[in-house]
Design a protein around this motif. Structure first.
Motif, mmCIF file in Angstrom:
data_model
loop_
_atom_site.group_PDB
_atom_site.id
_atom_site.type_symbol
_atom_site.label_atom_id
_atom_site.label_comp_id
_atom_site.label_asym_id
_atom_site.label_seq_id
_atom_site.Cartn_x
_atom_site.Cartn_y
_atom_site.Cartn_z
ATOM 1 N N PRO A 373 0.844 -1.209 0.000
ATOM 2 C CA PRO A 373 0.000 0.000 0.000
ATOM 3 C C PRO A 373 0.877 1.257 0.000
ATOM 4 C CG PRO A 373 -0.752 -1.571 1.643
ATOM 5 C CD PRO A 373 0.553 -2.083 1.130
ATOM 6 N N ARG A 374 0.546 2.217 -0.853
ATOM 7 C CA ARG A 374 1.448 3.348 -1.036
ATOM 8 C C ARG A 374 1.338 4.416 0.047
ATOM 9 N NH1 ARG A 374 0.230 3.665 -7.476
ATOM 10 N NH2 ARG A 374 1.792 2.178 -8.144
ATOM 11 N N ASN A 375 0.125 4.653 0.529
ATOM 12 C CA ASN A 375 -0.067 5.780 1.445
ATOM 13 C C ASN A 375 -0.603 5.371 2.809
ATOM 14 O OD1 ASN A 375 0.759 7.941 -0.293
ATOM 15 N ND2 ASN A 375 -1.107 7.571 -1.487
ATOM 16 N N HIS A 376 -0.335 4.130 3.200
ATOM 17 C CA HIS A 376 -0.756 3.709 4.544
ATOM 18 C C HIS A 376 0.000 4.553 5.576
ATOM 19 C CE1 HIS A 376 -1.446 1.246 8.089
ATOM 20 N NE2 HIS A 376 -2.347 0.549 7.405
ATOM 21 N N PRO A 377 -0.707 5.144 6.541
ATOM 22 C CA PRO A 377 -0.029 6.066 7.470
ATOM 23 C C PRO A 377 1.059 5.431 8.329
ATOM 24 C CG PRO A 377 -2.303 5.646 8.135
ATOM 25 C CD PRO A 377 -2.151 5.084 6.779
ATOM 26 N N TYR A 378 1.030 4.102 8.491
ATOM 27 C CA TYR A 378 2.038 3.451 9.333
ATOM 28 C C TYR A 378 3.088 2.697 8.512
ATOM 29 C CZ TYR A 378 -0.960 4.426 13.331
ATOM 30 O OH TYR A 378 -1.692 5.053 14.301
ATOM 31 N N LEU A 379 3.157 2.995 7.227
ATOM 32 C CA LEU A 379 4.053 2.231 6.351
ATOM 33 C C LEU A 379 5.518 2.358 6.766
ATOM 34 C CD1 LEU A 379 3.658 0.380 3.964
ATOM 35 C CD2 LEU A 379 4.056 2.316 2.447
#
Length: 392
Positions: A373-379
């Motif tokens: 996932p590109r914009n997951h806040p916890y990436l």
């Protein structure tokens, strides 16, 4: 890093051949007169691979609710299993035609001379049985598709709006699955003997779905990493995955032992009949194997930290657990429908067909969108995860 899975032509051919083996095996089963045995194998494998898909989605929903950062880079794997739910719903339709071969309460007139079946007939009747199954599939598929849709939308727009909606839908999904899977376990497994009942039976199979679905996610992550994907995978991730398997092995073992001891201690004939059959010659080896493979092996094997972080050790554990889940469902179904242990080309061919279909559908779904996932806040938390636990 290539963030999109590339599927080779040879892989697709192998999977299609596996599906073909399954189709031919099922037709051969019906054509050779092994009707009940063929329906039995369809039920065993339908239930097994549906459990894996739902268990993986349950794992994904837990990650959203707990706002776990360490696993955020791997969420596309359980999301891809949504596609198999659609196929599973279609595969379940033929089973409705085999109900009289599998369930004694579904035979015409069965309740007329059986007071127990007559008492349960308002619930155990074919129309209501089918309606429940259809409703459950619609709920699972709709919620799972919505979660996946939001995750893909998050790739484009970022922000917290999709993230918060996924968290809310995950809470709904966990409640829906928790309730519906209990009924599915009663309907499709426990009612194979409608005279027997256990209040823990469906709960145990719910834990089993979570357990084995999570294990398959681990295997997919490790295999894709070896193919060049998920380059950020490290011992910290592997250790966290191992903790899931280790913890769930204990939960599964606890549910298995609790149900067995309660029934053994109660010594009530209508309850002990379930274990009486499975402790007879033929099924007794499988009865013991079920607890040894699903609980004792992963519990002891992953207790050592070094093995818990070793990808080869984890793949071995998952392979053993696949066998363990098959034995568990085989014991629940075959003892009631066939009343003896049978294992041959029908069992092997049907399993190969379902396994090929499950792998193919999941892989095709994974290949459609970015693996991470590109914009997951916890990436970033996932990318920078470290393992702080010392070896011992």
């Amino acid at each position: 890093m290539d963030n999109k899975l590339q599927i080779s032509k040879s892989f697709k051919i192998i999977m299609i051949l596996m599906v073909g083996i399954g189709v031919v095996t099922v037709f051969a089963g019906f054509l050779t007169g092994a009707t009940t045995r063929t329906w039995t194998n369809l039920l065993v494998n339908n239930f097994m691979f549906l459990s894996i898909a739902l268990g993986a989605l349950f794992w994904m929903a837990l990650q959203a609710i707990t706002q776990s950062g360490w696993s955020s880079g791997f969420l596309r794997i359980p999301q891809s299993m949504v596609s198999y739910l659609l196929v599973a719903a279609i595969l379940w339709i033929p089973l409705f035609f085999g109900l009289p071969h599998l369930f004694h309460w579904a035979e015409p007139g069965a309740a007329l001379h059986d007071p127990v079946l007559a008492h349960k007939s308002p619930y155990l009747n074919v129309p209501f049985f089918i309606i429940r199954t259809v409703v459950f599939f619609i709920l699972w598929i709709w919620i799972a598709l919505q979660i996946r849709k939001l995750s893909l939308h998050e790739d484009v727009v970022g922000g917290l709006d999709a993230f918060n909606k996924i968290e809310f839908l995950s809470k709904v999904f966990i409640f829906v699955l928790g309730v519906s899977f209990i009924f599915v376990g009663i309907d499709w497994l426990m009612s194979l003997d409608a005279h027997w009942y256990s209040t823990l039976f469906s709960v145990k199979f719910f834990v089993s779905a979570f357990y084995h679905g999570s294990a398959i996610i681990v295997a997919v992550v490790i295999i894709l990493n070896r193919l060049g994907y998920f380059p950020f995978l490290n011992e910290g991730h592997l250790h966290d995955f191992s903790k899931y398997i280790f913890m769930l092995s204990i939960m599964w073992g606890y549910m298995w032992l609790m149900q067995y001891l309660l029934i053994w201690y109660g010594n009530i004939p209508e309850e002990t009949v379930y274990y009486y059959m499975r402790r007879q010659e033929g099924f007794y080896g499988l009865f013991l194997a079920e607890i040894l493979v699903n609980w004792l092996f992963p519990f002891l094997f992953l207790m050592w930290n070094r093995l818990a972080k070793n990808p080869n050790a984890l793949l071995i554990t998952v392979a053993v657990l696949v066998v363990g889940q098959y034995i568990e469902i085989y014991n629940a179904v075959v003892a009631e429908t066939m009343h003896k242990v049978v294992f041959g080309y029908l069992e092997i061919g049907t399993f190969i067909g379902f396994a090929g279909l499950f792998i193919l559908i999941t892989a095709l779904s994974l290949a459609k969108h970015p693996l991470v996932p590109r914009n997951h806040p916890y990436l970033m938390e996932c990318f920078t995860l470290e393992d702080y636990e010392e070896e011992y």
